[in-house]
Design a protein around this motif. Sequence first.
Motif, mmCIF file in Angstrom:
data_model
loop_
_atom_site.group_PDB
_atom_site.id
_atom_site.type_symbol
_atom_site.label_atom_id
_atom_site.label_comp_id
_atom_site.label_asym_id
_atom_site.label_seq_id
_atom_site.Cartn_x
_atom_site.Cartn_y
_atom_site.Cartn_z
ATOM 1 N N LYS A 1 0.817 -1.215 0.000
ATOM 2 C CA LYS A 1 0.000 0.000 0.000
ATOM 3 C C LYS A 1 0.850 1.265 0.000
ATOM 4 C CE LYS A 1 -3.863 -2.200 2.424
ATOM 5 N NZ LYS A 1 -4.720 -2.173 3.653
ATOM 6 N N ARG A 2 2.155 1.105 0.133
ATOM 7 C CA ARG A 2 3.054 2.267 0.180
ATOM 8 C C ARG A 2 4.206 2.070 -0.800
ATOM 9 N NH1 ARG A 2 3.473 3.945 6.652
ATOM 10 N NH2 ARG A 2 1.219 4.284 6.950
ATOM 11 N N MET A 3 3.850 1.948 -2.082
ATOM 12 C CA MET A 3 4.862 1.766 -3.121
ATOM 13 C C MET A 3 5.306 3.091 -3.734
ATOM 14 S SD MET A 3 5.515 -1.379 -3.045
ATOM 15 C CE MET A 3 6.612 -1.395 -4.456
ATOM 16 N N GLY A 4 4.626 4.155 -3.406
ATOM 17 C CA GLY A 4 4.915 5.477 -3.948
ATOM 18 C C GLY A 4 3.663 6.305 -3.861
ATOM 19 N N TRP A 5 3.766 7.553 -4.320
ATOM 20 C CA TRP A 5 2.628 8.477 -4.303
ATOM 21 C C TRP A 5 2.721 9.330 -5.564
ATOM 22 C CZ3 TRP A 5 -1.773 8.167 -2.092
ATOM 23 C CH2 TRP A 5 -2.603 9.280 -1.959
ATOM 24 N N GLY A 6 1.960 8.937 -6.588
ATOM 25 C CA GLY A 6 2.188 9.537 -7.890
ATOM 26 C C GLY A 6 3.596 9.210 -8.351
ATOM 27 N N ALA A 7 4.310 10.203 -8.870
ATOM 28 C CA ALA A 7 5.678 10.002 -9.342
ATOM 29 C C ALA A 7 6.705 9.974 -8.204
ATOM 30 C CB ALA A 7 6.056 11.093 -10.344
ATOM 31 N N LEU A 8 6.264 10.250 -6.975
ATOM 32 C CA LEU A 8 7.154 10.186 -5.812
ATOM 33 C C LEU A 8 7.351 8.724 -5.426
ATOM 34 C CD1 LEU A 8 8.676 11.449 -3.399
ATOM 35 C CD2 LEU A 8 6.450 11.672 -2.254
ATOM 36 N N PRO B 1 17.314 22.448 -10.779
ATOM 37 C CA PRO B 1 16.478 21.845 -11.822
ATOM 38 C C PRO B 1 16.216 20.357 -11.600
ATOM 39 C CG PRO B 1 18.718 22.184 -12.626
ATOM 40 C CD PRO B 1 18.661 22.813 -11.275
ATOM 41 N N LEU B 2 14.985 19.958 -11.927
ATOM 42 C CA LEU B 2 14.584 18.556 -11.933
ATOM 43 C C LEU B 2 14.135 18.180 -13.333
ATOM 44 C CD1 LEU B 2 12.373 18.255 -8.704
ATOM 45 C CD2 LEU B 2 14.683 17.371 -9.020
ATOM 46 N N ARG B 3 14.343 16.927 -13.695
ATOM 47 C CA ARG B 3 13.909 16.430 -15.003
ATOM 48 C C ARG B 3 12.601 15.649 -14.850
ATOM 49 N NH1 ARG B 3 19.745 13.933 -16.804
ATOM 50 N NH2 ARG B 3 20.894 15.914 -16.990
ATOM 51 N N THR B 4 11.672 16.269 -14.165
ATOM 52 C CA THR B 4 10.383 15.638 -13.924
ATOM 53 C C THR B 4 9.357 16.711 -13.610
ATOM 54 O OG1 THR B 4 9.250 13.931 -12.630
ATOM 55 C CG2 THR B 4 10.853 15.281 -11.456
ATOM 56 N N ASP B 5 8.095 16.399 -13.836
ATOM 57 C CA ASP B 5 6.990 17.329 -13.617
ATOM 58 C C ASP B 5 6.677 17.362 -12.121
ATOM 59 O OD1 ASP B 5 4.724 18.882 -13.787
ATOM 60 O OD2 ASP B 5 3.464 17.310 -14.656
ATOM 61 N N ALA B 6 7.582 18.002 -11.384
ATOM 62 C CA ALA B 6 7.476 17.970 -9.927
ATOM 63 C C ALA B 6 8.142 19.194 -9.332
ATOM 64 C CB ALA B 6 8.125 16.696 -9.376
ATOM 65 N N ARG B 7 7.832 19.391 -8.069
ATOM 66 C CA ARG B 7 8.397 20.529 -7.339
ATOM 67 C C ARG B 7 8.628 20.081 -5.900
ATOM 68 N NH1 ARG B 7 4.523 24.530 -8.511
ATOM 69 N NH2 ARG B 7 5.840 25.683 -9.988
ATOM 70 N N VAL B 8 9.808 20.398 -5.352
ATOM 71 C CA VAL B 8 10.125 20.177 -3.941
ATOM 72 C C VAL B 8 10.218 21.545 -3.285
ATOM 73 C CG1 VAL B 8 11.763 19.201 -2.280
ATOM 74 C CG2 VAL B 8 11.383 18.055 -4.484
ATOM 75 N N LEU B 9 9.459 21.750 -2.219
ATOM 76 C CA LEU B 9 9.370 23.065 -1.583
ATOM 77 C C LEU B 9 9.707 22.981 -0.103
ATOM 78 C CD1 LEU B 9 6.293 22.652 -3.314
ATOM 79 C CD2 LEU B 9 6.864 25.067 -3.487
ATOM 80 N N GLY B 10 10.163 24.104 0.441
ATOM 81 C CA GLY B 10 10.437 24.198 1.864
ATOM 82 C C GLY B 10 9.806 25.439 2.440
ATOM 83 N N ARG C 1 -5.444 20.523 -9.991
ATOM 84 C CA ARG C 1 -6.320 19.355 -10.147
ATOM 85 C C ARG C 1 -5.537 18.156 -10.685
ATOM 86 N NH1 ARG C 1 -11.855 18.854 -10.583
ATOM 87 N NH2 ARG C 1 -12.617 17.067 -11.776
ATOM 88 N N GLY C 2 -5.735 16.997 -10.058
ATOM 89 C CA GLY C 2 -5.081 15.772 -10.496
ATOM 90 C C GLY C 2 -3.670 15.572 -9.967
ATOM 91 N N ARG C 3 -3.135 16.546 -9.223
ATOM 92 C CA ARG C 3 -1.780 16.431 -8.684
ATOM 93 C C ARG C 3 -1.791 15.676 -7.349
ATOM 94 N NH1 ARG C 3 2.320 17.785 -12.024
ATOM 95 N NH2 ARG C 3 3.562 18.511 -10.245
ATOM 96 N N TYR C 4 -0.631 15.104 -7.002
ATOM 97 C CA TYR C 4 -0.425 14.450 -5.718
ATOM 98 C C TYR C 4 0.608 15.268 -4.937
ATOM 99 C CZ TYR C 4 -2.829 10.062 -6.979
ATOM 100 O OH TYR C 4 -3.755 9.121 -7.308
ATOM 101 N N ALA C 5 0.434 15.318 -3.623
ATOM 102 C CA ALA C 5 1.406 16.015 -2.778
ATOM 103 C C ALA C 5 1.716 15.164 -1.555
ATOM 104 C CB ALA C 5 0.872 17.382 -2.353
ATOM 105 N N TYR C 6 2.898 15.400 -0.993
ATOM 106 C CA TYR C 6 3.322 14.697 0.220
ATOM 107 C C TYR C 6 4.055 15.711 1.089
ATOM 108 C CZ TYR C 6 4.406 10.515 2.957
ATOM 109 O OH TYR C 6 4.457 9.551 3.935
ATOM 110 N N LEU C 7 3.603 15.849 2.336
ATOM 111 C CA LEU C 7 4.149 16.851 3.257
ATOM 112 C C LEU C 7 4.724 16.161 4.486
ATOM 113 C CD1 LEU C 7 4.342 19.929 4.140
ATOM 114 C CD2 LEU C 7 2.189 19.503 5.353
ATOM 115 N N LEU D 1 7.640 19.883 1.323
ATOM 116 C CA LEU D 1 6.459 19.498 0.565
ATOM 117 C C LEU D 1 6.887 19.097 -0.846
ATOM 118 C CD1 LEU D 1 3.308 19.482 0.105
ATOM 119 C CD2 LEU D 1 3.547 21.881 -0.562
ATOM 120 N N VAL D 2 6.345 17.990 -1.342
ATOM 121 C CA VAL D 2 6.599 17.558 -2.717
ATOM 122 C C VAL D 2 5.270 17.540 -3.468
ATOM 123 C CG1 VAL D 2 7.320 15.652 -4.183
ATOM 124 C CG2 VAL D 2 8.651 16.222 -2.159
ATOM 125 N N ASP D 3 5.257 18.164 -4.649
ATOM 126 C CA ASP D 3 4.100 18.250 -5.542
ATOM 127 C C ASP D 3 4.481 17.519 -6.835
ATOM 128 O OD1 ASP D 3 2.218 19.034 -7.446
ATOM 129 O OD2 ASP D 3 2.419 21.174 -7.078
#
Length: 233
Positions: free
Chosen positions: A33-40, A158-167, A182-188, A228-230
């Motif tokens: 149940k915890r193999m990832g979260w979207g592309a994370l 820079p990242l080579r993926t449709d993602a953002r890491v924030l602090g 809409r449709g995005r996944y986030a992990y905080l 936070l990861v989006d």
Amino acid sequence: MIERRPFDSLGGADHGWLKAKHHFSFAGYHDAKRMGWGALRVWNDDTIAPQTGFPPHPHADMEIITYVREGAISHQDSLGNAGRTEAGDVQVMSAGSGITHAEYNKENVTTRIFQIWIIPDENGKSPSWGARPFPKGDRSGRFVALASGFKEDTEALPLRTDARVLGATLKAGESTEYPLARGRYAYLVPATGKVDLNGVKLDARDGAAIRDEATLKVTALEDAELVLVDVAA
């Protein structure tokens, strides 16, 4: 939808020199149940003893972000890159077609890091590495992009993926918001401190898996440092 994942519920391993907690399945820890979260794919909470570290090992086709919480980590790789990333700083390694690296805590104090892996948009590109400081004062009261695949985040690594890491850093009682498309996944994860996330209470080092929330409102119940990861679904 916000699923709180208490720190005590995370997988983990104790190697003596390394104490690791895994938000997602990793190495000897497996939870279907915890193999990832979207592309994370990976979020490891690592505590590394002084004068120890990870000997040279290979990676390929993964965006690997290291957020240093305490101490410092020293990097060396097969491209000839070398650097020391200290608390508050971030490094990004795009493993691409393949890279071998070593990460050591050469300090006389314990180092604590978050290591975050995100699946890239394309495989087989040339590997790269970079690091830069992100003073905590610059992200006081707001989320700041630390690493990003979005062109508008010109100050982020820079990242080579449709993602953002924030602090962000918040004083007790302060709030900040982040719009989640809409449709995005986030992990905080609060690196330190307790917070309220859209009515869900999180303790330090808990995880929150988020989707279908248009706005994330975070209120600090005590002084807090947040990551936070989006990512794409």
